[in-house]
Enzyme design. Structure first.
Site, PDB file in Angstrom:
ATOM      1  N   ASN A 133       1.386  -1.183  -0.433  1.00 41.55           N
ATOM      2  CA  ASN A 133      -0.054   0.036  -0.110  1.00 41.55           C
ATOM      3  C   ASN A 133       0.918   1.118   0.003  1.00 41.55           C
ATOM      4  O   ASN A 133       1.924   1.183   0.909  1.00 41.55           O
ATOM      5  CB  ASN A 133      -0.702   0.265   0.964  1.00 41.55           C
TER       6      ASN A 133
ATOM      7  N   ASP B 224      -0.542   4.189   0.812  1.00 38.11           N
ATOM      8  CA  ASP B 224      -1.332   4.916   1.445  1.00 38.11           C
ATOM      9  C   ASP B 224       0.197   5.236   3.299  1.00 38.11           C
ATOM     10  O   ASP B 224       0.538   4.290   3.056  1.00 38.11           O
ATOM     11  CB  ASP B 224      -2.731   4.677   2.005  1.00 38.11           C
TER      12      ASP B 224
ATOM     13  N   HIS C 286       6.529  -0.517  -2.160  1.00 40.25           N
ATOM     14  CA  HIS C 286       5.609   0.115  -3.605  1.00 40.25           C
ATOM     15  C   HIS C 286       5.335   1.498  -3.676  1.00 40.25           C
ATOM     16  O   HIS C 286       5.290   2.143  -4.314  1.00 40.25           O
ATOM     17  CB  HIS C 286       4.667  -0.613  -4.264  1.00 40.25           C
TER      18      HIS C 286
ATOM     19  N   GLY D 180      -4.743  -9.307   3.131  1.00 34.96           N
ATOM     20  CA  GLY D 180      -5.649  -7.994   2.270  1.00 34.96           C
ATOM     21  C   GLY D 180      -4.752  -8.113   0.484  1.00 34.96           C
ATOM     22  O   GLY D 180      -4.868  -7.093   0.636  1.00 34.96           O
ATOM     23  N   THR D 181      -4.523  -8.940   0.785  1.00 34.33           N
ATOM     24  CA  THR D 181      -3.453  -9.102  -0.717  1.00 34.33           C
ATOM     25  C   THR D 181      -4.648 -10.085  -1.994  1.00 34.33           C
ATOM     26  O   THR D 181      -4.641 -10.908  -1.674  1.00 34.33           O
ATOM     27  CB  THR D 181      -1.760  -9.301  -1.066  1.00 34.33           C
TER      28      THR D 181
END
Ligand SMILES: [Zn+2]
Length: 232
Positions: free
Chosen positions: A91, A93, A108, A175-176
Site C-alpha cells: 500500500n 497510503d 511500492h 488483504g492481498t
C-alpha cells in the site's frame, strides 16, 4: 507465542475499510482510470498531467483517511510481540504509520513522498505535484514524480525483504490479491524457509492454496481476532 520472527505482507484489502477504495473494488471513482494508463513510466512520459491528477487525487484522500482496527491490531502485534515483526506493505497510503507501526517497508513506495527524476532525491510530500513544481534540492521544475513503484519498476528494499522471508517462522498475508509479483511469490519463499503461512483476506486469493491456514472476512474483524489469538 510459538513464533519468533514474523513477516506480515499487506495489500489493498487492509485499507479498503479506511475510505481509500481498492483497484478491484466497485468504487465508481476507479472507473475513470485504467490503472495501466496511470501506473507506468511510459504513461508518465506521455501524459504527465493525467498521472499527476490521479496521484494528487489519491494524495488528497489521504488527508481524510484514518487507520482502521486492522492497522491498529498489526501495530499492537509489533509492539507486544517479544520477537521480531517486519511489516511489508504494497500500500502507498501511510495508514500503518498512522496506527503506530514503525518496523515497516513500503515496497511500492508512498503517496506522501515525491521523487526527483533529475537529482534522485526522495522527500516527504503532502501537496499536489505538477509540471511546474520545482525540486527543493536541485531547484529545477518538471522532474518531480510520485515516489511510487510503477509497473516495470523494481520494488523497494527487495534484498531486505527476501532476507527477512528466509529467516521467518511465521508469514501472514493480509488483504492481498495474490496476483501482483514479486509479492505474490513471498508465501513460497516463506514456506521454503519452513515458516507457517497464513492468509487473512475478504475472500480466498489467487494463491490461497499455498497457505497453511486462512481466515476470511473483513480485515477489521479477522485481523484483530487473529492478532489477539497470536498474542494469547
Ligand atoms: Zn531534484
Amino acid at each position: 507465542m510459538q513464533f519468533e520472527k514474523i513477516v506480515i505482507l499487506t495489500g489493498a484489502g487492509l485499507s479498503a475499510e479506511s475510505g481509500l477504495g481498492t483497484f478491484r473494488g466497485t468504487d465508481g471513482l476507479w472507473d475513470q482510470y485504467d490503472i495501466e494508463e496511470v501506473a507506468t513510466p511510459e504513461c508518465f512520459a506521455r501524459s504527465p498531467v493525467k498521472v499527476h491528477d490521479f496521484y494528487n487525487m489519491r494524495r488528497g484522500w489521504l488527508k481524510q483517511a484514518k487507520p482502521n482496527a486492522a492497522h491498529f491490531a498489526l501495530a499492537k502485534l509489533e509492539h507486544d510481540h517479544t520477537g521480531a515483526v517486519l511489516t511489508v506493505t504494497q500500500n502507498i497510503d501511510g495508514l500503518h504509520e498512522a496506527a503506530g507501526c514503525s518496523h515497516l517497508i513500503h515496497m511500492h513506495g508512498e503517496l506522501a513522498s515525491a521523487l526527483c527524476a533529475r537529482c534522485g532525491t526522495s522527500l516527504p510530500w503532502h501537496e499536489d505535484l505538477s509540471l511546474t513544481t520545482a525540486c527543493p534540492v536541485c531547484h529545477k521544475a518538471g522532474f518531480l514524480r510520485p515516489d511510487v513503484v510503477w509497473f516495470g519498476e523494481m520494488p523497494h528494499e527487495m534484498e531486505r525483504i527476501m532476507e527477512a522471508l528466509s529467516r521467518c517462522d511465521l508469514f501472514v498475508a493480509v488483504g492481498t490479491s495474490g496476483m501482483v509479483y514479486p509479492a505474490a511469490g513471498f508465501v513460497a519463499e516463506a514456506k521454503h524457509a519452513g515458516a507457517h503461512t497464513v492468509e487473512l483476506n475478504l475472500d480466498p486469493s489467487d494463491g490461497a492454496s499455498l497457505f497453511d491456514e486462512a481466515h476470511y472476512g473483513p480485515a477489521t474483524e479477522v485481523v484483530p481476532a487473529y492478532v489477539d489469538k497470536l498474542l494469547g
